[in-house]
Design a protein around this motif. Structure first.
Motif, PDB file in Angstrom:
ATOM      1  N   VAL A  76       0.182  -1.605  -0.110  1.00 42.82           N
ATOM      2  CA  VAL A  76      -0.073   0.148  -0.377  1.00 42.82           C
ATOM      3  C   VAL A  76       0.763   0.950   0.122  1.00 42.82           C
ATOM      4  CG1 VAL A  76      -1.653   1.582   1.530  1.00 42.82           C
ATOM      5  CG2 VAL A  76      -2.060  -0.865   1.380  1.00 42.82           C
ATOM      6  N   VAL A  77       1.941   0.905   0.845  1.00 39.50           N
ATOM      7  CA  VAL A  77       2.689   2.231   1.255  1.00 39.50           C
ATOM      8  C   VAL A  77       3.713   2.477  -0.398  1.00 39.50           C
ATOM      9  CG1 VAL A  77       4.965   3.493   2.279  1.00 39.50           C
ATOM     10  CG2 VAL A  77       2.768   1.846   3.512  1.00 39.50           C
ATOM     11  N   GLY A  78       3.831   1.451  -1.090  1.00 45.10           N
ATOM     12  CA  GLY A  78       4.971   1.168  -1.970  1.00 45.10           C
ATOM     13  C   GLY A  78       4.075   2.157  -3.151  1.00 45.10           C
TER      14      GLY A  78
ATOM     15  N   TYR B 281       9.188  -1.093  -1.148  1.00 40.44           N
ATOM     16  CA  TYR B 281       9.582  -1.420  -2.397  1.00 40.44           C
ATOM     17  C   TYR B 281       9.469  -2.290  -4.085  1.00 40.44           C
ATOM     18  CZ  TYR B 281      13.338  -2.533  -6.655  1.00 40.44           C
ATOM     19  OH  TYR B 281      13.576  -2.481  -7.064  1.00 40.44           O
ATOM     20  N   GLY B 282       8.760  -3.531  -3.902  1.00 38.76           N
ATOM     21  CA  GLY B 282       7.750  -3.590  -4.731  1.00 38.76           C
ATOM     22  C   GLY B 282       6.975  -2.853  -5.226  1.00 38.76           C
ATOM     23  N   GLY B 283       5.739  -2.529  -4.009  1.00 40.90           N
ATOM     24  CA  GLY B 283       4.081  -1.786  -4.916  1.00 40.90           C
ATOM     25  C   GLY B 283       5.037  -0.849  -5.631  1.00 40.90           C
ATOM     26  N   TYR B 284       6.136   0.545  -4.956  1.00 46.86           N
ATOM     27  CA  TYR B 284       7.277   1.289  -6.140  1.00 46.86           C
ATOM     28  C   TYR B 284       6.959   0.804  -7.397  1.00 46.86           C
ATOM     29  CZ  TYR B 284       8.753   4.943  -7.141  1.00 46.86           C
ATOM     30  OH  TYR B 284       9.154   6.629  -7.945  1.00 46.86           O
TER      31      TYR B 284
ATOM     32  N   ASN C   2       2.219  -7.251  -4.285  1.00 52.18           N
ATOM     33  CA  ASN C   2       1.655  -7.162  -5.932  1.00 52.18           C
ATOM     34  C   ASN C   2       0.447  -7.174  -5.710  1.00 52.18           C
ATOM     35  OD1 ASN C   2       4.567  -7.242  -6.973  1.00 52.18           O
ATOM     36  ND2 ASN C   2       4.612  -8.957  -7.795  1.00 52.18           N
ATOM     37  N   LEU C   3      -0.347  -7.348  -5.073  1.00 52.80           N
ATOM     38  CA  LEU C   3      -1.763  -7.514  -4.893  1.00 52.80           C
ATOM     39  C   LEU C   3      -2.192  -6.596  -4.341  1.00 52.80           C
ATOM     40  CD1 LEU C   3      -4.172  -8.957  -6.052  1.00 52.80           C
ATOM     41  CD2 LEU C   3      -4.162 -10.220  -3.472  1.00 52.80           C
ATOM     42  N   VAL C   4      -2.180  -5.819  -3.241  1.00 52.50           N
ATOM     43  CA  VAL C   4      -2.688  -4.405  -2.540  1.00 52.50           C
ATOM     44  C   VAL C   4      -2.402  -3.124  -3.446  1.00 52.50           C
ATOM     45  CG1 VAL C   4      -2.869  -6.153  -0.485  1.00 52.50           C
ATOM     46  CG2 VAL C   4      -0.720  -4.518  -1.427  1.00 52.50           C
ATOM     47  N   ALA C   5      -0.467  -3.274  -4.209  1.00 55.47           N
ATOM     48  CA  ALA C   5      -0.272  -2.419  -4.951  1.00 55.47           C
ATOM     49  C   ALA C   5      -1.557  -2.638  -6.647  1.00 55.47           C
ATOM     50  CB  ALA C   5       1.729  -2.581  -5.471  1.00 55.47           C
ATOM     51  N   ALA C   6      -1.996  -3.241  -7.307  1.00 55.02           N
ATOM     52  CA  ALA C   6      -2.646  -3.867  -7.812  1.00 55.02           C
ATOM     53  C   ALA C   6      -4.345  -3.272  -7.855  1.00 55.02           C
ATOM     54  CB  ALA C   6      -2.458  -5.347  -8.806  1.00 55.02           C
ATOM     55  N   LEU C   7      -4.452  -3.525  -6.809  1.00 62.55           N
ATOM     56  CA  LEU C   7      -5.918  -3.227  -6.718  1.00 62.55           C
ATOM     57  C   LEU C   7      -5.962  -1.586  -6.650  1.00 62.55           C
ATOM     58  CD1 LEU C   7      -6.556  -5.178  -3.410  1.00 62.55           C
ATOM     59  CD2 LEU C   7      -7.977  -5.837  -6.254  1.00 62.55           C
TER      60      LEU C   7
END
Length: 245
Positions: free
Chosen positions: A86-88, A144-147, A183-188
């Motif tokens: 989420v943060v990324g 970093y992964g989310g970013y 990745n899932l939460v960033a993708a959402l």
């Protein structure tokens, strides 16, 4: 998008899923493939995040039972990965990409060296594990992964191999599951607020799901030391590519 580009992204997705599980370097295949298909760097980045979610789904479905030996720890790490994602994602959407990408090659290079030096580092640690440091590291790498994500798998592996006593096959499985959550939460978030190219994400996601499914049985049959060396060298190559691209 042409039919040829769609098929190319499926093939690239399969390679990304397989390479991502085996080495933690899925983005070394998927990200350039999305750029080659005509996506802008930002669009390729967010689409790549969405497309790589099936890697974690495929690998966890294949070997999920091996992850459930310590459910409490897995839940805690999963929550940290989700929060980091989420943060990324939020950082990506509100800040210029250049502000973070400057340090990315150095992070990947550092993690690759840590993978190569893992036996020496583990000897320094003795039989001790460092769960608190591991949890802090998981949260940071999930940001970093989310970013951005390229090389996040190598950093995950380095953390697991150095700070825990996990064998390489279990570290790879844990990496895929936790990166999948991040990745899932960033993708959402990107699905609502980011410029996702959904056709490209679908094509690559199909391939990633298959590649993630076939990854676990392959890793269990590979000798750990040569595989660790390949991962470290490939990670250094990715760091150079990220620095000059």
């Amino acid at each position: 998008m042409t039919a040829a580009a769609f098929v190319m992204l499926i093939v690239a997705g399969f390679a990304s899923g397989l390479v991502g599980y085996v080495t933690g370097l899925a983005s070394i295949v998927s990200y350039p493939a999305l750029l080659f298909a005509g996506l802008s760097p930002l669009q390729a980045n967010v689409t790549n995040t969405v497309a790589l979610v099936p890697v974690g789904i495929g690998s966890s479905a294949q070997s999920g039972k091996a992850l459930l030996t310590d459910k409490r720890s897995l839940v805690r790490l999963g929550i940290l990965s989700a929060l980091g994602g989420v943060v990324g994602a939020a950082i990506l959407l509100v800040s210029p990409a250049e502000s973070f990408e400057v340090v990315v090659p150095y992070l990947v290079a550092f993690a690759s060296v840590a993978v190569l030096a893992q036996p020496f580092l583990r000897r320094l640690a003795g039989h001790r594990e460092m769960p608190r440091s591991f949890e802090v590291g998981i949260f940071a790498v999930s940001i970093y992964g989310g970013y951005f994500g390229a090389g996040a798998g190598v950093i995950f592996l380095a953390l697991s191999l150095v700070l825990t006593a996990n064998p390489l096959w279990r570290a790879s499985l844990l990496k895929s599951a936790l990166l999948g959550i991040s990745n899932l939460v960033a993708a959402l978030i990107f699905a609502v607020s980011g410029p996702v190219h959904w056709t490209a994400a679908l094509a690559m996601g199909i391939g990633c799901l298959a590649g993630g499914w076939f990854g676990p049985p392959i890793v269990r049959r590979l000798p750990p030391t040569p595989l660790r060396i390949v991962i470290g060298i490939a990670g250094l190559g990715l760091a150079v590519w990220l620095a000059i691209r």
